[in-house]
Write a protein that holds these residues in place. Sequence first.
Motif, PDB file in Angstrom:
ATOM      1  N   PRO A  11       0.791  -1.240   0.000  1.00 31.43           N
ATOM      2  CA  PRO A  11       0.000   0.000   0.000  1.00 31.43           C
ATOM      3  C   PRO A  11       0.815   1.278   0.000  1.00 31.43           C
ATOM      4  O   PRO A  11       0.468   2.244  -0.681  1.00 31.43           O
ATOM      5  CB  PRO A  11      -0.850  -0.107   1.286  1.00 31.43           C
ATOM      6  CG  PRO A  11      -0.103  -1.078   2.146  1.00 31.43           C
ATOM      7  CD  PRO A  11       0.564  -2.038   1.222  1.00 31.43           C
ATOM      8  N   SER A  12       1.924   1.330   0.746  1.00 38.60           N
ATOM      9  CA  SER A  12       2.683   2.581   0.877  1.00 38.60           C
ATOM     10  C   SER A  12       3.812   2.653  -0.156  1.00 38.60           C
ATOM     11  O   SER A  12       4.410   1.637  -0.522  1.00 38.60           O
ATOM     12  CB  SER A  12       3.283   2.702   2.282  1.00 38.60           C
ATOM     13  OG  SER A  12       4.270   1.715   2.476  1.00 38.60           O
ATOM     14  N   ALA A  13       4.101   3.883  -0.603  1.00 37.26           N
ATOM     15  CA  ALA A  13       5.188   4.095  -1.567  1.00 37.26           C
ATOM     16  C   ALA A  13       6.538   3.759  -0.939  1.00 37.26           C
ATOM     17  O   ALA A  13       7.429   3.221  -1.605  1.00 37.26           O
ATOM     18  CB  ALA A  13       5.173   5.546  -2.049  1.00 37.26           C
ATOM     19  N   GLN A  14       6.696   4.080   0.353  1.00 42.89           N
ATOM     20  CA  GLN A  14       7.942   3.781   1.045  1.00 42.89           C
ATOM     21  C   GLN A  14       8.177   2.276   1.132  1.00 42.89           C
ATOM     22  O   GLN A  14       9.294   1.793   0.968  1.00 42.89           O
ATOM     23  CB  GLN A  14       7.923   4.392   2.447  1.00 42.89           C
ATOM     24  CG  GLN A  14       9.237   4.207   3.203  1.00 42.89           C
ATOM     25  CD  GLN A  14       9.192   4.856   4.581  1.00 42.89           C
ATOM     26  OE1 GLN A  14       8.175   5.395   4.988  1.00 42.89           O
ATOM     27  NE2 GLN A  14      10.312   4.797   5.292  1.00 42.89           N
ATOM     28  N   GLY A  15       7.108   1.534   1.378  1.00 39.42           N
ATOM     29  CA  GLY A  15       7.203   0.081   1.437  1.00 39.42           C
ATOM     30  C   GLY A  15       7.582  -0.517   0.096  1.00 39.42           C
ATOM     31  O   GLY A  15       8.385  -1.455   0.024  1.00 39.42           O
ATOM     32  N   ARG A  16       6.999   0.033  -0.983  1.00 39.55           N
ATOM     33  CA  ARG A  16       7.332  -0.456  -2.320  1.00 39.55           C
ATOM     34  C   ARG A  16       8.796  -0.166  -2.655  1.00 39.55           C
ATOM     35  O   ARG A  16       9.486  -1.007  -3.233  1.00 39.55           O
ATOM     36  CB  ARG A  16       6.409   0.186  -3.358  1.00 39.55           C
ATOM     37  CG  ARG A  16       4.982  -0.342  -3.346  1.00 39.55           C
ATOM     38  CD  ARG A  16       4.225   0.076  -4.585  1.00 39.55           C
ATOM     39  NE  ARG A  16       4.072   1.521  -4.666  1.00 39.55           N
ATOM     40  CZ  ARG A  16       3.063   2.202  -4.160  1.00 39.55           C
ATOM     41  NH1 ARG A  16       2.095   1.548  -3.512  1.00 39.55           N
ATOM     42  NH2 ARG A  16       2.981   3.514  -4.267  1.00 39.55           N
ATOM     43  N   TYR A  17       9.248   1.027  -2.284  1.00 38.20           N
ATOM     44  CA  TYR A  17      10.648   1.392  -2.564  1.00 38.20           C
ATOM     45  C   TYR A  17      11.615   0.494  -1.799  1.00 38.20           C
ATOM     46  O   TYR A  17      12.621   0.026  -2.353  1.00 38.20           O
ATOM     47  CB  TYR A  17      10.896   2.848  -2.194  1.00 38.20           C
ATOM     48  CG  TYR A  17      12.345   3.262  -2.299  1.00 38.20           C
ATOM     49  CD1 TYR A  17      12.921   3.533  -3.537  1.00 38.20           C
ATOM     50  CD2 TYR A  17      13.156   3.350  -1.161  1.00 38.20           C
ATOM     51  CE1 TYR A  17      14.249   3.884  -3.644  1.00 38.20           C
ATOM     52  CE2 TYR A  17      14.484   3.701  -1.257  1.00 38.20           C
ATOM     53  CZ  TYR A  17      15.029   3.968  -2.502  1.00 38.20           C
ATOM     54  OH  TYR A  17      16.346   4.310  -2.596  1.00 38.20           O
ATOM     55  N   LYS A  18      11.312   0.231  -0.532  1.00 38.46           N
ATOM     56  CA  LYS A  18      12.186  -0.614   0.285  1.00 38.46           C
ATOM     57  C   LYS A  18      12.249  -2.031  -0.273  1.00 38.46           C
ATOM     58  O   LYS A  18      13.323  -2.649  -0.318  1.00 38.46           O
ATOM     59  CB  LYS A  18      11.688  -0.641   1.730  1.00 38.46           C
ATOM     60  CG  LYS A  18      12.588  -1.420   2.675  1.00 38.46           C
ATOM     61  CD  LYS A  18      12.067  -1.375   4.097  1.00 38.46           C
ATOM     62  CE  LYS A  18      12.967  -2.167   5.035  1.00 38.46           C
ATOM     63  NZ  LYS A  18      12.461  -2.151   6.431  1.00 38.46           N
ATOM     64  N   ALA A  19      11.102  -2.554  -0.710  1.00 40.73           N
ATOM     65  CA  ALA A  19      11.070  -3.908  -1.270  1.00 40.73           C
ATOM     66  C   ALA A  19      11.834  -3.979  -2.590  1.00 40.73           C
ATOM     67  O   ALA A  19      12.589  -4.916  -2.848  1.00 40.73           O
ATOM     68  CB  ALA A  19       9.622  -4.349  -1.469  1.00 40.73           C
ATOM     69  N   PHE A  20      11.636  -2.957  -3.419  1.00 42.68           N
ATOM     70  CA  PHE A  20      12.298  -2.964  -4.727  1.00 42.68           C
ATOM     71  C   PHE A  20      13.808  -2.766  -4.590  1.00 42.68           C
ATOM     72  O   PHE A  20      14.582  -3.313  -5.382  1.00 42.68           O
ATOM     73  CB  PHE A  20      11.716  -1.866  -5.618  1.00 42.68           C
ATOM     74  CG  PHE A  20      12.337  -1.820  -6.990  1.00 42.68           C
ATOM     75  CD1 PHE A  20      11.991  -2.755  -7.950  1.00 42.68           C
ATOM     76  CD2 PHE A  20      13.278  -0.856  -7.324  1.00 42.68           C
ATOM     77  CE1 PHE A  20      12.571  -2.730  -9.211  1.00 42.68           C
ATOM     78  CE2 PHE A  20      13.860  -0.822  -8.578  1.00 42.68           C
ATOM     79  CZ  PHE A  20      13.498  -1.758  -9.528  1.00 42.68           C
ATOM     80  N   SER A  21      14.255  -2.005  -3.588  1.00 42.52           N
ATOM     81  CA  SER A  21      15.678  -1.714  -3.429  1.00 42.52           C
ATOM     82  C   SER A  21      16.492  -2.968  -3.116  1.00 42.52           C
ATOM     83  O   SER A  21      17.693  -3.008  -3.371  1.00 42.52           O
ATOM     84  CB  SER A  21      15.886  -0.680  -2.316  1.00 42.52           C
ATOM     85  OG  SER A  21      15.478  -1.202  -1.067  1.00 42.52           O
ATOM     86  N   THR A  22      15.847  -3.990  -2.576  1.00 34.36           N
ATOM     87  CA  THR A  22      16.560  -5.223  -2.243  1.00 34.36           C
ATOM     88  C   THR A  22      16.734  -6.152  -3.433  1.00 34.36           C
ATOM     89  O   THR A  22      17.497  -7.117  -3.347  1.00 34.36           O
ATOM     90  CB  THR A  22      15.825  -5.995  -1.126  1.00 34.36           C
ATOM     91  OG1 THR A  22      14.539  -6.398  -1.598  1.00 34.36           O
ATOM     92  CG2 THR A  22      15.668  -5.143   0.114  1.00 34.36           C
TER      93      THR A  22
END
Length: 298
Positions: free
Chosen positions: A229-240
Amino acid sequence: MAGGNQTTIFEFLLWGLSEQPEQQHILFLLFLWMYVVTVAGNLLVVLAIGTDTRLHTPMYFFLAILSCADILFTSTTVPKALVNIQSQSRSISYAGCLAQLYFFLTFGDMDIFLLATMAYDRYMAICHPLHYMMIMNRQRCTLLVTVCWTLTSLVAMTHTFLIFRLSFCSQKIIPDFFCDLGPLMKVSCSDTQVNQLVLLFLGGAVILIPFMLILVSYIHIFLAILRVPSAQGRYKAFSTCGSPLVVVVLFFGTVIRAYLCPSSSSSNSVQEDTAEAVMYTVVTSLVNSSFMDCETRT
């Protein structure tokens, strides 16, 4: 080597990186810089992961193993190429050529299997976070790495033995800067049909099956990320998983072209094949070490 009516030889000549004498000094400095940066970068990654307890997780465990494999993978080809450029000698012994081939295939295939293992690790971490630590425990991670090493050794041994069976008529110039399957088969006087079939089916399986597993894993990962749901969560997941994906595209793109797409023996083709070999033997390891160094610093 089979004897037959062919003359037994104990030395090959490597085509090298370029036939232009004025380019040798620049190539030496460029490859020396890339090799030093690659080795130093990967060593820093291993050191950072080993000394920081926060990085003692499955993802960084696989990163450390991949760093070690990259150091060994690059070290099988680049030092010999540098020595040949500096000494202006292109020779490599028959035994040295087979040894280089074996270790090149072992560590190259290890990179392939480790990239697939890391994709599976990211799939479990993002798509099944509640079961992640239970499934990817220390025993499971060690088992996966052991299986990778065993498979790569068996595959490399098979290809090297089949090359050992071939005969070579006279002193031959290998159209590459190191000993590889395709160039060695091109300069053989023997029937290489068995070698070509094994390369097509076994080599194709080693390359394409992990590639498809990586593709399926990342498709599931991206679909799972889109549901965050959150943009920050998506960014953190994608960064890995963003950095390994870049390496996957670069590495598999050149490897598939080099091993599964036939090429001619013309001068232009040799130059293109050499450029591709540089991409997956040197450039990919350099890019990978840079990405991994950034991963351990974040």
